[in-house]
Scaffold this active site. Structure first.
Site, PDB file in Angstrom:
ATOM      1  N   GLU A   1       0.806  -1.208   0.000  1.00  0.00           N
ATOM      2  CA  GLU A   1       0.000   0.000   0.000  1.00  0.00           C
ATOM      3  C   GLU A   1       0.845   1.265   0.000  1.00  0.00           C
ATOM      4  OE1 GLU A   1      -0.600  -2.636   1.862  1.00  0.00           O
ATOM      5  OE2 GLU A   1      -2.445  -3.273   0.883  1.00  0.00           O
TER       6      GLU A   1
ATOM      7  N   HIS B   1     -11.695  -5.821   8.015  1.00  0.00           N
ATOM      8  CA  HIS B   1     -12.423  -5.627   6.763  1.00  0.00           C
ATOM      9  C   HIS B   1     -13.658  -4.792   7.039  1.00  0.00           C
ATOM     10  CE1 HIS B   1      -9.970  -9.192   5.960  1.00  0.00           C
ATOM     11  NE2 HIS B   1     -10.071  -8.898   4.684  1.00  0.00           N
TER      12      HIS B   1
END
Lengths: 399, 323
Positions: free
Chosen positions: B88, B158
């Site tokens: 990322e 999540h």
């Protein structure tokens, strides 16, 4: 030379299958001639030789006792059975959340355990069910945790991705890819301070191998000679991305550059054991080393992934036929006449039965108490905003 | 609802809409589609109209885990729509560099929970680029897209809503859209930093964004049965946020409730609450209510307890109105 630290496999198995209802401990009814003989040592060659990077690899001849081979078979069979059972539990919505299955990779967990003790530490990512079992976790704790019950190893608060077992040196179970590697190096740092001659195995996958923090941790570990072994479980797919699409160099054992590395057939439990033993000795003397386990997962990345859109079914069946870790050990056992084929089948049937019994019981286990929602955010009593709105009580049971 | 899990959107961008006056009011000629389809269409249009637009991120090539990028790689080729490795921080840095060279970089972070390795790049590099170079350089063409929020079983990693961390950073813009909305199928522009009053009311103002609006809508419906008239505002852009619209509404109703999934302490609701208290202190009939996630890590089995549900909102509406 027998591996003296290995516990006798029958008690290991019954520990794995521990359940509250009293039942006769599992016993192995086989009768192979070499079976009961603790002194016999077999020398077996690994499937392929090891490949070293900046290090002389260990020999591909591994010593093992018949008892050990049988324990490998049993341990891997339990793991396989557990993962298959988890698959059907997930599909019946008894397990919710995310579920990443390890079947196909069992040899890595089992081989590693054979080379180390529970005073050494293991830390891994989210594909952790079998690693947990290898560290001495039992099916009770595993299925309960998967189903979010309070008898789970993390009290039902972690779920599939967050299994832990402190007393066995298992530091879990992490969701953010690659984040566990610097943690693992930190564990090794502490071990070096304690001077207790223990090591840490920090596991990660081929997807995580491209995370920056891994290289930061590696640099520090090498600089300070930390007793850490970085283990790349290369199952060749980071979710749906093949390794060659994600990495300029898929030779993960070489990616440490100045850190030595070893490439290992991760489907061969004896090779894994040999490599881990070698790595452990190296790490205690010289600092970090990378092990790349060439392994494979039969399931998709998680239960949401069919696993067939980015690889062919032929590839999966091919690996099952040629390299399955349990089949390899079965062949070794049969070749060395340690047990007969039907005896091994009986063992598998028994395992299946025990796993099914375990599941039947844990469907009845209670969910965690609502007060657990706020427990362990901080140390007890430190204070957490308990209400979503001042003046509004959520429920009577939450203080 | 199944749609809750799909295509909730955070955009972080320094996109420059040069003249607000050219921008249309909210178009009314649309059809109802869900967010991931809308994003998909928008990306198609973006790549069509700007030859220097690129879409990249983890697994975007096959369509992405929420299908937002379906068909893009086939239509525009792998040189413009491509997968990145799993990194990322690398994705964000790379996107900033690409944007700094005048390209329209549309990076995807697969789940908002994963955005933290990129935090330094976004906060220290992207947000300050124009300012620190005296406007010589900028990464205005950068958009980072990420699905956020609870899906019912997402657990710790999540499900998160990280907006509060980023709203604290001058130089960034942070946007949301509804999960299901009526949108035209053609190219159109919406102004940033303009909240929308979805529902008129007179007793209390409710402010939310993203998927939480559907919860607030249902709470409004229930409150109406008790004779409480709720005004519902979709904030749409969190920073810079439309203080004027919210203030005007609170001047009308005298009461405010803010709701978001992120934990209540230090959440963006706190900013709204403080700002409105400054602006409307004498007008307020009751303290500003915040119905938000609890101050715990996003839990797994406890998700139903954690979430700011319709009933919690309803209770707070009644408590505020009866203060």
């Amino acid at each position: 030379m027998a591996v003296s630290r290995l516990a006798p496999s029958a008690s290991t198995l019954s520990k794995l299958l521990l359940h509250p209802v009293s039942a006769p401990p599992f016993s192995r009814p086989f009768s192979g001639t070499a079976a009961g003989d603790d002194q016999t040592v077999l020398t077996i060659e690994t499937s392929v030789p090891f490949t070293g990077h900046k290090i002389d690899p260990p020999s591909r001849s591994v010593e093992a006792t018949p008892k050990e081979l049988l324990s490998f078979f049993q341990d891997m069979a339990v793991m396989r059975r557990m993962e298959i059972a988890a698959d059907s539990l997930y599909k019946s919505k008894l397990i919710r959340g995310f579920c990443h299955l390890y079947d196909g990779q069992e040899a890595v967990a089992v081989g590693m355990e054979a080379a180390i003790t529970q005073r050494d530490s293991i830390i891994t990512a989210y594909r952790d069910h079998c690693t947990f079992l290898g560290r001495g976790g039992n099916l009770v704790e595993a299925f309960s945790e998967l189903m979010g019950r309070r008898t789970g190893c993390s009290k039902g608060k972690g779920g599939s991705m967050h299994f832990y077992k402190k007393e066995a040196g298992f530091y879990g179970g992490h969701g953010i890819v690659g984040a566990q590697v610097p943690l693992g190096c930190g564990l090794a740092f502490a071990q070096k301070y304690f001077k207790d001659e223990t090591v840490t195995f920090a596991l990660y996958g081929d997807g995580a191998a491209n995370q920056g923090q891994l290289f930061e941790a590696l640099n520090i570990s090498a600089l300070w000679d930390l007793p850490v072994i970085l283990v790349c479980e290369n199952n060749h797919y980071g979710m749906g991305t093949a390794e060659w699409r994600a990495a300029k160099s898929a030779a993960y054992y070489k990616r440490g550059d100045y850190v030595p590395g070893l490439k290992v057939d991760g489907m061969d439990v004896l090779a894994v054991k040999q490599a881990c033993k070698f790595a452990r000795e190296h790490a205690l003397k010289n600092g970090p080393i990378i092990l790349e386990m060439d392994t494979y997962r039969y399931h998709g990345h998680s239960m949401s992934d069919p696993g067939s859109t980015y690889r062919t079914r032929d590839e999966i069946t091919g690996i099952r036929q040629e390299r399955d870790p349990i089949e390899r050990v079965r062949k070794l056992i049969l070749t060395h006449e340690i047990a007969s084929a039907s005896e091994l089948k009986d063992i598998e049937k028994e395992i299946r039965k025990k796993v099914d019994e375990a599941i039947a019981q844990f469907k009845e286990s209670p969910m965690p108490d609502p007060s657990e929602l706020f427990a362990d955010v901080y140390v007890k009593g430190y204070g957490v905003e308990m209400q979503a709105c001042p003046g509004l009580k959520l429920s009577k049971s939450i203080k | 609802m199944a749609l809750r899990g799909l295509g909730r959107r955070i955009s972080i961008g320094k996109r420059c809409f040069s003249s607000a006056s050219e921008v249309e009011k909210r178009p009314r000629d649309g059809k109802q589609i869900n967010l991931f389809s809308a994003i998909n269409q928008a990306l198609h249009i973006a790549l069509e109209t700007d030859s220097r637009a690129y879409v990249f991120g983890e697994d975007v090539g096959f369509g992405g885990v929420f299908r937002c990028t379906t068909g893009l790689a086939d239509r525009f080729g792998r040189n413009r729509v491509f997968n990145t490795p799993l990194c990322e921080q690398g994705i964000a840095g790379f996107a900033i560099g690409l944007a700094a060279m005048g390209n329209r970089a549309i990076a995807e972070i697969q789940f908002a929970d994963y955005i933290y390795p990129a935090f330094d790049q976004i906060v220290n590099e992207a947000a300050k680029f124009r300012y620190r170079s005296g406007n010589q350089f900028n990464c205005g063409g950068l958009t980072i897209r990420s699905p956020y929020g609870a899906v019912g079983h997402g657990g710790h990693y999540h499900s998160q809503s990280p907006e509060a961390f980023f709203c604290h950073v001058p130089g960034l813009k942070w946007l949301y859209r509804l999960a299901v909305e009526e949108v035209p199928e053609r190219d159109y522009m919406l102004p940033l930093s303009q909240a929308e009053v979805i529902r008129q009311g007179s007793d209390i103002t409710l402010v939310g964004w993203g998927a939480q609006l559907s919860v607030l809508e249902r709470a409004c419906d229930e409150a109406a049965k008790d004779g409480i008239s709720c005004e519902l505002i979709d904030l749409r852009t969190l920073i810079p946020w439309d203080k004027e619209t919210v203030e005007a509404s609170v001047r009308k109703t005298g009461r405010l409730l803010v709701s978001h999934e992120a934990p209540v302490t230090g959440g963006f609701g706190a900013e709204i609450s403080a700002s409105i208290a400054e602006r409307c202190f004498l007008r307020l009939e009751a303290p500003v209510a915040r119905i938000c996630g609890l101050d715990t890590p996003f839990p797994l089995v406890y998700e139903p307890f954690y979430m700011p549900t319709k009933n919690k909102v309803l209770d707070a509406i009644k408590a505020t109105v009866n203060y």
